[in-house]
Design a protein around this motif. Structure first.
Motif, mmCIF file in Angstrom:
data_model
loop_
_atom_site.group_PDB
_atom_site.id
_atom_site.type_symbol
_atom_site.label_atom_id
_atom_site.label_comp_id
_atom_site.label_asym_id
_atom_site.label_seq_id
_atom_site.Cartn_x
_atom_site.Cartn_y
_atom_site.Cartn_z
ATOM 1 N N PRO A 106 0.805 -1.227 0.000
ATOM 2 C CA PRO A 106 0.000 0.000 0.000
ATOM 3 C C PRO A 106 0.836 1.275 0.000
ATOM 4 O O PRO A 106 0.557 2.213 -0.744
ATOM 5 C CB PRO A 106 -0.834 -0.130 1.275
ATOM 6 N N LEU A 107 1.876 1.324 0.851
ATOM 7 C CA LEU A 107 2.777 2.466 0.917
ATOM 8 C C LEU A 107 4.035 2.136 0.131
ATOM 9 O O LEU A 107 4.714 1.147 0.425
ATOM 10 C CB LEU A 107 3.128 2.788 2.368
ATOM 11 N N LYS A 108 4.351 2.935 -0.860
ATOM 12 C CA LYS A 108 5.530 2.676 -1.689
ATOM 13 C C LYS A 108 6.769 2.512 -0.816
ATOM 14 O O LYS A 108 7.049 3.341 0.048
ATOM 15 C CB LYS A 108 5.729 3.830 -2.679
ATOM 16 N N SER A 109 7.516 1.437 -1.041
ATOM 17 C CA SER A 109 8.755 1.081 -0.343
ATOM 18 C C SER A 109 8.537 0.456 1.028
ATOM 19 O O SER A 109 9.508 0.111 1.699
ATOM 20 C CB SER A 109 9.711 2.275 -0.204
ATOM 21 N N SER A 110 7.292 0.268 1.454
ATOM 22 C CA SER A 110 7.053 -0.398 2.733
ATOM 23 C C SER A 110 7.067 -1.909 2.545
ATOM 24 O O SER A 110 7.172 -2.416 1.424
ATOM 25 C CB SER A 110 5.715 0.038 3.331
ATOM 26 N N ALA A 111 6.955 -2.639 3.652
ATOM 27 C CA ALA A 111 6.909 -4.094 3.589
ATOM 28 C C ALA A 111 5.667 -4.555 2.823
ATOM 29 O O ALA A 111 4.650 -3.856 2.766
ATOM 30 C CB ALA A 111 6.891 -4.671 5.004
ATOM 31 N N GLY A 112 5.743 -5.748 2.230
ATOM 32 C CA GLY A 112 4.635 -6.262 1.455
ATOM 33 C C GLY A 112 3.667 -7.083 2.288
ATOM 34 O O GLY A 112 4.022 -7.622 3.340
ATOM 35 N N TRP A 113 2.429 -7.168 1.797
ATOM 36 C CA TRP A 113 1.387 -8.002 2.403
ATOM 37 C C TRP A 113 1.040 -9.138 1.452
ATOM 38 O O TRP A 113 0.743 -8.914 0.275
ATOM 39 C CB TRP A 113 0.116 -7.184 2.651
ATOM 40 N N SER A 114 1.083 -10.357 1.947
ATOM 41 C CA SER A 114 0.636 -11.501 1.176
ATOM 42 C C SER A 114 -0.881 -11.608 1.287
ATOM 43 O O SER A 114 -1.428 -11.594 2.394
ATOM 44 C CB SER A 114 1.288 -12.790 1.696
ATOM 45 N N VAL A 115 -1.569 -11.686 0.150
ATOM 46 C CA VAL A 115 -3.035 -11.741 0.145
ATOM 47 C C VAL A 115 -3.499 -12.945 -0.670
ATOM 48 O O VAL A 115 -2.808 -13.409 -1.575
ATOM 49 C CB VAL A 115 -3.644 -10.446 -0.433
ATOM 50 N N GLN A 116 -4.664 -13.456 -0.330
ATOM 51 C CA GLN A 116 -5.213 -14.606 -1.045
ATOM 52 C C GLN A 116 -5.869 -14.213 -2.358
ATOM 53 O O GLN A 116 -5.904 -14.991 -3.309
ATOM 54 C CB GLN A 116 -6.230 -15.335 -0.149
ATOM 55 N N SER A 117 -6.395 -13.008 -2.413
ATOM 56 C CA SER A 117 -7.005 -12.510 -3.639
ATOM 57 C C SER A 117 -6.876 -11.000 -3.674
ATOM 58 O O SER A 117 -6.693 -10.352 -2.637
ATOM 59 C CB SER A 117 -8.483 -12.924 -3.749
ATOM 60 N N ALA A 118 -6.956 -10.442 -4.864
ATOM 61 C CA ALA A 118 -6.828 -8.993 -5.013
ATOM 62 C C ALA A 118 -7.530 -8.553 -6.281
ATOM 63 O O ALA A 118 -7.455 -9.227 -7.318
ATOM 64 C CB ALA A 118 -5.362 -8.578 -5.047
ATOM 65 N N GLU A 119 -8.213 -7.427 -6.189
ATOM 66 C CA GLU A 119 -8.854 -6.853 -7.366
ATOM 67 C C GLU A 119 -7.818 -6.179 -8.246
ATOM 68 O O GLU A 119 -6.894 -5.532 -7.749
ATOM 69 C CB GLU A 119 -9.912 -5.833 -6.955
ATOM 70 N N VAL A 120 -7.985 -6.328 -9.546
ATOM 71 C CA VAL A 120 -7.119 -5.672 -10.521
ATOM 72 C C VAL A 120 -7.934 -4.597 -11.234
ATOM 73 O O VAL A 120 -9.018 -4.865 -11.758
ATOM 74 C CB VAL A 120 -6.571 -6.677 -11.552
ATOM 75 N N ARG A 121 -7.400 -3.389 -11.222
ATOM 76 C CA ARG A 121 -7.979 -2.279 -11.968
ATOM 77 C C ARG A 121 -6.889 -1.704 -12.865
ATOM 78 O O ARG A 121 -5.813 -2.278 -13.003
ATOM 79 C CB ARG A 121 -8.536 -1.222 -11.009
ATOM 80 N N ARG A 174 -4.772 0.692 -12.580
ATOM 81 C CA ARG A 174 -3.491 0.992 -11.945
ATOM 82 C C ARG A 174 -2.772 -0.246 -11.422
ATOM 83 O O ARG A 174 -1.651 -0.150 -10.936
ATOM 84 C CB ARG A 174 -3.708 1.972 -10.791
ATOM 85 N N GLY A 175 -3.395 -1.407 -11.473
ATOM 86 C CA GLY A 175 -2.815 -2.627 -10.928
ATOM 87 C C GLY A 175 -3.675 -3.173 -9.816
ATOM 88 O O GLY A 175 -4.912 -3.070 -9.866
ATOM 89 N N LEU A 176 -3.066 -3.762 -8.791
ATOM 90 C CA LEU A 176 -3.830 -4.264 -7.661
ATOM 91 C C LEU A 176 -4.411 -3.087 -6.883
ATOM 92 O O LEU A 176 -3.733 -2.086 -6.635
ATOM 93 C CB LEU A 176 -2.945 -5.106 -6.735
ATOM 94 N N VAL A 177 -5.667 -3.204 -6.505
ATOM 95 C CA VAL A 177 -6.307 -2.142 -5.739
ATOM 96 C C VAL A 177 -5.522 -1.899 -4.450
ATOM 97 O O VAL A 177 -5.149 -2.854 -3.756
ATOM 98 C CB VAL A 177 -7.770 -2.508 -5.431
ATOM 99 N N ASP A 178 -5.257 -0.639 -4.147
ATOM 100 C CA ASP A 178 -4.516 -0.193 -2.948
ATOM 101 C C ASP A 178 -3.024 -0.466 -3.014
ATOM 102 O O ASP A 178 -2.321 -0.273 -2.027
ATOM 103 C CB ASP A 178 -5.081 -0.808 -1.654
ATOM 104 N N ASP A 179 -2.520 -0.885 -4.155
ATOM 105 C CA ASP A 179 -1.078 -1.111 -4.258
ATOM 106 C C ASP A 179 -0.368 0.193 -4.610
ATOM 107 O O ASP A 179 -0.661 0.811 -5.636
ATOM 108 C CB ASP A 179 -0.777 -2.159 -5.332
ATOM 109 N N ARG A 180 0.528 0.642 -3.723
ATOM 110 C CA ARG A 180 1.349 1.830 -3.941
ATOM 111 C C ARG A 180 0.513 3.077 -4.251
ATOM 112 O O ARG A 180 0.900 3.912 -5.064
ATOM 113 C CB ARG A 180 2.379 1.567 -5.044
#
Length: 263
Positions: A7-22, A24-30
């Motif tokens: 969600p925050l550019k350069s922060s640690a990543g979150w592993s998710v089971q599913s994610a919406e793609v729009r 810009r990419g994954l919703v709430d990504d960066r």
């Protein structure tokens, strides 16, 4: 297949089971980013402490930040009344919402220099560049493209030739797939994952950020994996690992989706 969101550019990543793609990419990504007093983007390339920040996006657009030694910070949901700042990501100028003094104070304490946190709302459109891009393709605060895909077999091949293995997280992918020959992803022109088609925008050029330890944020003394990649995975633009993707459809990605590439 595994999915990762930052969600925050350069922060640690979150592993998710599913994610919406729009678009810009994954919703709430960066969608959130740290900027300095001149409103230039701040990343873990220079400030490895950002890699120790856990940023979790809430259902209504709030963001919870956590880091060892710091009290959690909950950032309010983006508002139409938020101040707008002109910020820069590489050569791109973007208009972003300022997330306020509480967020600024918290991230300043973590980074160790005056910083603020900003958000890219739906109104601002940052265009994707490059030969694979079409008119209307947009990206969040990611370096250049909506998604990054890596191949587990490519990492396995890389680690088999190095003295000390590196985790996939140092490459900060959104999608990690397996079941293919090492580095074959660099020959793909497009890929279908589940029901969503993606154009391949080419290999991802890597930088010194890959050499940072994900737990401490410090640089690895051996300079890996960048040192090894420089000898074995070099393209015209530099050292590469993984491929950049541009979505051609919207939908939901789920761990376990079928992956169908085209060369």
């Amino acid at each position: 297949m595994t999915l990762w969101r930052y969600p925050l550019k350069s922060s640690a990543g979150w592993s998710v089971q599913s994610a919406e793609v729009r678009a810009r990419g994954l919703v709430d990504d960066r969608r959130w980013m740290v900027v300095d007093t001149e409103h230039n983007f701040v990343t873990a390339r220079e400030h490895g402490s950002l890699l120790t920040v856990r940023a979790q996006a809430g259902d209504r657009g709030a963001l919870t930040l956590s880091a060892r030694g710091h009290v959690d910070c909950v950032i309010r949901s983006p508002s139409v009344d938020s101040d707008r700042l002109d910020v820069r990501v590489w050569s791109d100028r973007c208009v972003a919402q300022d997330m306020g003094e509480q967020a600024a104070g918290w991230i300043t304490a973590v980074v160790g220099k005056p910083c603020r946190i900003v958000y890219m709302d739906d109104e601002f459109k940052r265009a994707v560049s490059g030969p694979a891009a079409r008119t209307g393709d947009v990206v969040s605060f990611a370096d250049g493209y909506p998604l990054l895909l890596t191949l587990q077999e490519s990492l396995d091949a890389l680690n088999s030739d190095m003295d000390a293995p590196v985790p996939m997280g140092c490459f900060r992918p959104n999608v990690v797939v397996r079941g293919f020959e090492p580095f074959v992803e660099q020959t793909w022109s497009s890929v279908r994952i589940g029901t969503i088609d993606f154009a391949v925008a080419g290999p991802c050029v890597r930088c010194q950020m890959t050499t940072r330890d994900l737990t401490t944020g410090r640089r690895r003394a051996d300079g890996q994996p960048l040192k090894f990649l420089a000898q074995h995975q070099r393209a015209d633009d530099g050292v590469v690992f993984g491929i950049n993707l541009i979505p051609r459809d919207w939908g939901t990605l789920t761990c376990g989706d079928r992956v169908e590439p085209k060369a």
